[in-house]
Design a protein around this motif. Sequence first.
Motif, mmCIF file in Angstrom:
data_model
loop_
_atom_site.group_PDB
_atom_site.id
_atom_site.type_symbol
_atom_site.label_atom_id
_atom_site.label_comp_id
_atom_site.label_asym_id
_atom_site.label_seq_id
_atom_site.Cartn_x
_atom_site.Cartn_y
_atom_site.Cartn_z
ATOM 1 N N GLY A 200 0.813 -1.213 0.000
ATOM 2 C CA GLY A 200 0.000 0.000 0.000
ATOM 3 C C GLY A 200 0.842 1.256 0.000
ATOM 4 O O GLY A 200 0.568 2.218 -0.723
ATOM 5 N N LEU A 201 1.917 1.248 0.797
ATOM 6 C CA LEU A 201 2.804 2.406 0.880
ATOM 7 C C LEU A 201 3.517 2.638 -0.445
ATOM 8 O O LEU A 201 3.654 3.776 -0.910
ATOM 9 C CB LEU A 201 3.814 2.187 2.005
ATOM 10 C CG LEU A 201 4.532 3.422 2.544
ATOM 11 C CD1 LEU A 201 3.527 4.397 3.145
ATOM 12 C CD2 LEU A 201 5.574 3.027 3.582
ATOM 13 N N GLN A 204 1.125 4.191 -2.876
ATOM 14 C CA GLN A 204 0.979 5.632 -2.652
ATOM 15 C C GLN A 204 2.166 6.391 -3.235
ATOM 16 O O GLN A 204 2.002 7.463 -3.828
ATOM 17 C CB GLN A 204 0.869 5.923 -1.151
ATOM 18 C CG GLN A 204 -0.411 5.437 -0.510
ATOM 19 C CD GLN A 204 -0.429 5.684 0.984
ATOM 20 O OE1 GLN A 204 0.382 6.434 1.509
ATOM 21 N NE2 GLN A 204 -1.339 5.038 1.684
ATOM 22 N N THR A 207 1.814 6.671 -6.928
ATOM 23 C CA THR A 207 0.778 7.656 -7.267
ATOM 24 C C THR A 207 1.302 9.077 -7.110
ATOM 25 O O THR A 207 1.090 9.938 -7.967
ATOM 26 C CB THR A 207 -0.458 7.454 -6.374
ATOM 27 O OG1 THR A 207 -0.986 6.146 -6.606
ATOM 28 C CG2 THR A 207 -1.531 8.490 -6.683
ATOM 29 N N LEU A 208 1.998 9.323 -5.996
ATOM 30 C CA LEU A 208 2.525 10.663 -5.731
ATOM 31 C C LEU A 208 3.542 11.083 -6.787
ATOM 32 O O LEU A 208 3.484 12.198 -7.313
ATOM 33 C CB LEU A 208 3.176 10.700 -4.346
ATOM 34 C CG LEU A 208 2.221 10.829 -3.163
ATOM 35 C CD1 LEU A 208 2.941 10.506 -1.863
ATOM 36 C CD2 LEU A 208 1.644 12.230 -3.101
ATOM 37 N N ASP A 238 0.937 13.693 1.875
ATOM 38 C CA ASP A 238 1.774 12.500 1.863
ATOM 39 C C ASP A 238 1.014 11.245 1.439
ATOM 40 O O ASP A 238 1.617 10.290 0.967
ATOM 41 C CB ASP A 238 2.384 12.262 3.248
ATOM 42 C CG ASP A 238 3.453 13.302 3.587
ATOM 43 O OD1 ASP A 238 3.883 14.022 2.665
ATOM 44 O OD2 ASP A 238 3.849 13.392 4.767
ATOM 45 N N ASP A 239 -0.314 11.241 1.611
ATOM 46 C CA ASP A 239 -1.084 10.063 1.232
ATOM 47 C C ASP A 239 -1.580 10.117 -0.212
ATOM 48 O O ASP A 239 -2.331 9.267 -0.658
ATOM 49 C CB ASP A 239 -2.276 9.863 2.181
ATOM 50 C CG ASP A 239 -3.249 11.040 2.138
ATOM 51 O OD1 ASP A 239 -2.971 12.023 1.416
ATOM 52 O OD2 ASP A 239 -4.270 10.975 2.832
ATOM 53 N N GLY A 240 -1.144 11.131 -0.949
ATOM 54 C CA GLY A 240 -1.523 11.218 -2.357
ATOM 55 C C GLY A 240 -2.764 12.033 -2.619
ATOM 56 O O GLY A 240 -3.096 12.297 -3.768
ATOM 57 N N THR A 241 -3.477 12.428 -1.562
ATOM 58 C CA THR A 241 -4.655 13.266 -1.756
ATOM 59 C C THR A 241 -4.229 14.725 -1.923
ATOM 60 O O THR A 241 -3.069 15.083 -1.714
ATOM 61 C CB THR A 241 -5.635 13.141 -0.572
ATOM 62 O OG1 THR A 241 -4.955 13.517 0.637
ATOM 63 C CG2 THR A 241 -6.132 11.716 -0.450
ATOM 64 N N ASN A 301 -5.771 14.283 -10.482
ATOM 65 C CA ASN A 301 -6.193 12.919 -10.153
ATOM 66 C C ASN A 301 -6.319 12.014 -11.370
ATOM 67 O O ASN A 301 -6.562 10.819 -11.222
ATOM 68 C CB ASN A 301 -7.537 12.955 -9.415
ATOM 69 C CG ASN A 301 -7.388 13.417 -7.980
ATOM 70 O OD1 ASN A 301 -6.369 13.161 -7.340
ATOM 71 N ND2 ASN A 301 -8.392 14.102 -7.458
#
Length: 480
Positions: A200-201, A204, A207-208, A238-241, A301
Amino acid sequence: MDNSEKGTTSRKKPTKKKKLLMPLMGALLLLSIVAVGAYLFFQSHFFVTAKANDVSISMLNAKAAKEKLEKLNKTEVVVIKVGDKEEQIELPKKYDITEKYLEENIGKQTIDLPLNKEFQTDLTNKLNALAFEEGIPSQDARIERVDGGFQIAPEQYGTVVDKEALIKQVIADTGKGKGSYTYDVKDFYQKPALTKNDQGLNGQLATLNKKVNKAITLDVNGEKVEFPKAEIQGVLKDDGTIDEAKVDAWVAQMSQQYGASSKPVIFKNIHGVTKKYKNNGSYGWGVDSAKTKAALVQALNSENDTEAVAVPITGDPAQSSTISKDYVEVDMDNQMMYFFKNGEKVVETAIITGRYAKNTATIPGFHTILYKATDTSLSGTMPDGSPYSVPVKFWMPLLSYGGVVTQIGIHDSDYKLEQFGNKEAYKTNFGSLGCINTPGEAMSKIFSGSYDGMPVIIYGNIYDNAPGEFDKPIDYGEPV
């Protein structure tokens, strides 16, 4: 025939079957006796293969089996190693062994002895009573910012003891009768929940980095503007949002830089003097901030590596910062007003501006017509505190610098007809409270040809030496 032979009785010899029957019957009788004896014996004794918790209790009665099994309750010690020190905990009595329980289970090949009900509770309480140093907490792997992108900072292992895990392991081992109970707290330090290999990390991170390397171009009313990668990195969490508040801030800055409504206006007056005035925010086109932000968030996005965003705008995109076609020009120094339409002068008229005091002055600067109204009444309070109410045929209030509604406007004042043309009238009681008093005939033409949002440029220095202080935003303009 001989007489002796006639009196003799003949005897038959025993057969072979009869010889075998007797021993067989004896053997069967013996087996029956043994079987009955065995049956009776094993009513009170365990079978040859019987075991209780892997301990043989073959051929033993309940009493003897209890005595043998008591060795399972021998005194044992749990050793907890903390650095160079050891904590020792004596195990409670583990099994509740009774003759009654064993008697109830005679006839079974395998027996699980019941645990002492207090065993786990007592042991858990003793382990919970152990005190360990606070230690250094472990740290999860995390995403961190670096120049031009993001990377994973690996996990860090700490020295905080996971007492719950330690207790669980001891309870499990003692429950199985492992026999050796020595534990080093180092083996029970709390572990990070996230490691650098966490899927998961790493997802992310991918994605970032994809977002931060995206190329986004905005079309701002025909001008190409790049959404810089540094700004993209800044709006990403940091979570890509996306931090939409930071997108808002960037859009506002971009709007201020490129939107015509935020840029100064250039105006050349009837005397040939060109000056730059502060825009009141209503003239020209601007960026629709809400729609632009939404478009940028969608672009960030998206799965695309490049995005082109057409920036939605508000206002008239044809309005430039140079005012030269439709406008009202107020020359306070000469107490004159001019109305231009499509670059042609339509009206030239004398006026009377605000009374000679800074708090009742007509304010120099760039304005726009806020709205238009007919057959209304203007009311308020005179400088001396007395109320007033003046009916007017035509009323056009102005929006001033900073988006301020100053209550100053342009309206007809035919009751002052004899004073129009008197350049000193504003210094008398004929001066207004800041409005531009206009003859009705001229006002009618201006009113019919003007529109909401039309520029009104007011200039002059007649109030520089007037008493009091200006109570409204003023702008004399800067030479160009």
